[in-house]
Design a protein around this motif. Structure first.
Motif, PDB file in Angstrom:
ATOM      1  N   ALA A  59     118.099  33.798 108.019  1.00 58.77           N
ATOM      2  CA  ALA A  59     119.486  33.343 108.115  1.00 58.77           C
ATOM      3  C   ALA A  59     120.215  33.754 106.842  1.00 58.77           C
ATOM      4  O   ALA A  59     119.594  33.964 105.795  1.00 58.77           O
ATOM      5  CB  ALA A  59     119.520  31.827 108.294  1.00 58.77           C
ATOM      6  N   THR A  60     121.528  33.861 106.922  1.00 65.18           N
ATOM      7  CA  THR A  60     122.303  34.318 105.771  1.00 65.18           C
ATOM      8  C   THR A  60     123.512  33.422 105.547  1.00 65.18           C
ATOM      9  O   THR A  60     124.062  32.860 106.489  1.00 65.18           O
ATOM     10  CB  THR A  60     122.718  35.795 105.946  1.00 65.18           C
ATOM     11  OG1 THR A  60     123.286  36.280 104.751  1.00 65.18           O
ATOM     12  CG2 THR A  60     123.695  35.968 107.080  1.00 65.18           C
ATOM     13  N   LYS A  75     124.304  27.207 112.657  1.00 67.61           N
ATOM     14  CA  LYS A  75     124.269  26.880 111.233  1.00 67.61           C
ATOM     15  C   LYS A  75     122.970  26.146 110.929  1.00 67.61           C
ATOM     16  O   LYS A  75     122.563  25.252 111.664  1.00 67.61           O
ATOM     17  CB  LYS A  75     125.464  25.994 110.888  1.00 67.61           C
ATOM     18  CG  LYS A  75     125.644  25.720 109.405  1.00 67.61           C
ATOM     19  CD  LYS A  75     126.760  24.729 109.125  1.00 67.61           C
ATOM     20  CE  LYS A  75     128.094  25.206 109.621  1.00 67.61           C
ATOM     21  NZ  LYS A  75     129.195  24.283 109.281  1.00 67.61           N
ATOM     22  N   VAL A  76     122.358  26.536 109.819  1.00 68.93           N
ATOM     23  CA  VAL A  76     121.156  25.863 109.342  1.00 68.93           C
ATOM     24  C   VAL A  76     121.270  25.770 107.818  1.00 68.93           C
ATOM     25  O   VAL A  76     121.780  26.686 107.175  1.00 68.93           O
ATOM     26  CB  VAL A  76     119.873  26.598 109.789  1.00 68.93           C
ATOM     27  CG1 VAL A  76     119.854  28.020 109.310  1.00 68.93           C
ATOM     28  CG2 VAL A  76     118.628  25.862 109.355  1.00 68.93           C
ATOM     29  N   ASN A  80     123.680  28.301 106.102  1.00 68.47           N
ATOM     30  CA  ASN A  80     123.256  29.655 106.441  1.00 68.47           C
ATOM     31  C   ASN A  80     123.459  29.812 107.936  1.00 68.47           C
ATOM     32  O   ASN A  80     123.463  28.827 108.681  1.00 68.47           O
ATOM     33  CB  ASN A  80     121.784  29.862 106.087  1.00 68.47           C
ATOM     34  CG  ASN A  80     121.553  29.988 104.607  1.00 68.47           C
ATOM     35  OD1 ASN A  80     121.392  31.074 104.094  1.00 68.47           O
ATOM     36  ND2 ASN A  80     121.554  28.870 103.893  1.00 68.47           N
ATOM     37  N   TYR A  81     123.596  31.049 108.357  1.00 69.34           N
ATOM     38  CA  TYR A  81     123.881  31.317 109.766  1.00 69.34           C
ATOM     39  C   TYR A  81     122.861  32.294 110.330  1.00 69.34           C
ATOM     40  O   TYR A  81     122.446  33.229 109.649  1.00 69.34           O
ATOM     41  CB  TYR A  81     125.290  31.897 109.918  1.00 69.34           C
ATOM     42  CG  TYR A  81     126.356  30.967 109.398  1.00 69.34           C
ATOM     43  CD1 TYR A  81     126.916  30.003 110.228  1.00 69.34           C
ATOM     44  CD2 TYR A  81     126.780  31.032 108.077  1.00 69.34           C
ATOM     45  CE1 TYR A  81     127.877  29.132 109.745  1.00 69.34           C
ATOM     46  CE2 TYR A  81     127.749  30.163 107.591  1.00 69.34           C
ATOM     47  CZ  TYR A  81     128.294  29.218 108.433  1.00 69.34           C
ATOM     48  OH  TYR A  81     129.245  28.355 107.965  1.00 69.34           O
ATOM     49  N   ALA A  82     122.491  32.071 111.585  1.00 69.13           N
ATOM     50  CA  ALA A  82     121.574  32.959 112.289  1.00 69.13           C
ATOM     51  C   ALA A  82     122.088  33.143 113.707  1.00 69.13           C
ATOM     52  O   ALA A  82     122.777  32.271 114.250  1.00 69.13           O
ATOM     53  CB  ALA A  82     120.166  32.376 112.307  1.00 69.13           C
ATOM     54  N   ASN A 121     114.696  31.881 101.287  1.00 73.35           N
ATOM     55  CA  ASN A 121     115.175  32.312 102.599  1.00 73.35           C
ATOM     56  C   ASN A 121     114.915  31.238 103.649  1.00 73.35           C
ATOM     57  O   ASN A 121     113.986  30.440 103.521  1.00 73.35           O
ATOM     58  CB  ASN A 121     114.485  33.607 103.037  1.00 73.35           C
ATOM     59  CG  ASN A 121     115.040  34.825 102.337  1.00 73.35           C
ATOM     60  OD1 ASN A 121     116.217  34.855 101.974  1.00 73.35           O
ATOM     61  ND2 ASN A 121     114.215  35.824 102.144  1.00 73.35           N
ATOM     62  N   VAL A 122     115.757  31.233 104.680  1.00 78.98           N
ATOM     63  CA  VAL A 122     115.609  30.312 105.807  1.00 78.98           C
ATOM     64  C   VAL A 122     115.322  31.168 107.039  1.00 78.98           C
ATOM     65  O   VAL A 122     116.084  32.077 107.356  1.00 78.98           O
ATOM     66  CB  VAL A 122     116.884  29.481 106.041  1.00 78.98           C
ATOM     67  CG1 VAL A 122     116.699  28.544 107.225  1.00 78.98           C
ATOM     68  CG2 VAL A 122     117.270  28.711 104.791  1.00 78.98           C
ATOM     69  N   TYR A 123     114.227  30.865 107.724  1.00 78.12           N
ATOM     70  CA  TYR A 123     113.804  31.635 108.890  1.00 78.12           C
ATOM     71  C   TYR A 123     113.857  30.766 110.139  1.00 78.12           C
ATOM     72  O   TYR A 123     113.458  29.593 110.098  1.00 78.12           O
ATOM     73  CB  TYR A 123     112.366  32.143 108.710  1.00 78.12           C
ATOM     74  CG  TYR A 123     112.198  33.066 107.534  1.00 78.12           C
ATOM     75  CD1 TYR A 123     112.388  34.427 107.667  1.00 78.12           C
ATOM     76  CD2 TYR A 123     111.865  32.562 106.277  1.00 78.12           C
ATOM     77  CE1 TYR A 123     112.250  35.274 106.582  1.00 78.12           C
ATOM     78  CE2 TYR A 123     111.721  33.400 105.196  1.00 78.12           C
ATOM     79  CZ  TYR A 123     111.910  34.751 105.350  1.00 78.12           C
ATOM     80  OH  TYR A 123     111.778  35.598 104.275  1.00 78.12           O
TER      81      TYR A 123
END
Length: 148
Positions: free
Chosen positions: A38-39, A71-72, A80-82, A107-109
């Motif tokens: 996610a970014t 959103k996370v 962060n968005y994915a 990082n968020v996965y």
């Protein structure tokens, strides 16, 4: 995927959600799909200097409302968005999957392929969605830790 094929896919995605196919929207989708994690908006801003902050904010807001992204939050509380799954649509996100926060690289996965157990809430509770987080080391960081 080739860029032309990606653009076709993204144009179709925008059509399905009744959004205009603008160059900034297509570029945001392309950038997000190229990432394995996610970014955040600041991360996108740093690589998309031709799109101003307000336009990027509006694109992310619209995409979230339409069910194109979700959103996370990371360990610092940064949004962060994915990209969403194809089953999401306006007002109905179905991204109930594990979000893994790497404590090393930050990082968020989204771990979409994990089968999560059903969650039964006590009587009177009406779920509208849920978010499940795990923390630890991602594969890249755990390999680095072993090499030390």
């Amino acid at each position: 995927m080739e860029p032309a094929r990606n653009n076709f896919h993204f144009e179709d995605l925008l059509n399905r959600h009744h959004l205009k196919k603008t160059a900034p929207r297509l570029r945001v989708l392309s950038m997000m799909s190229a990432r394995s994690a996610a970014t955040s908006q600041p991360d996108l801003e740093s690589v998309m200097d031709d799109i101003d902050r307000v336009t990027l904010y509006r694109i992310l807001n619209t995409f979230e409302e339409k069910g194109i992204i979700h959103k996370v939050f990371d360990l610092n509380g940064t949004a962060n968005y994915a990209l969403c799954s194809s089953s999401c649509d306006e007002g109905h996100h179905h991204d109930e999957h594990l979000h893994f926060n790497c404590t090393q690289c930050k990082n968020v996965y989204c771990l979409d392929d994990l089968h999560l157990p059903a969650i039964t809430l006590p009587p009177g509770f009406e779920p509208r969605g849920f978010t499940l987080y795990a923390t630890g080391l991602c594969p890249k960081c755990s390999k680095k830790a072993v090499k030390r």
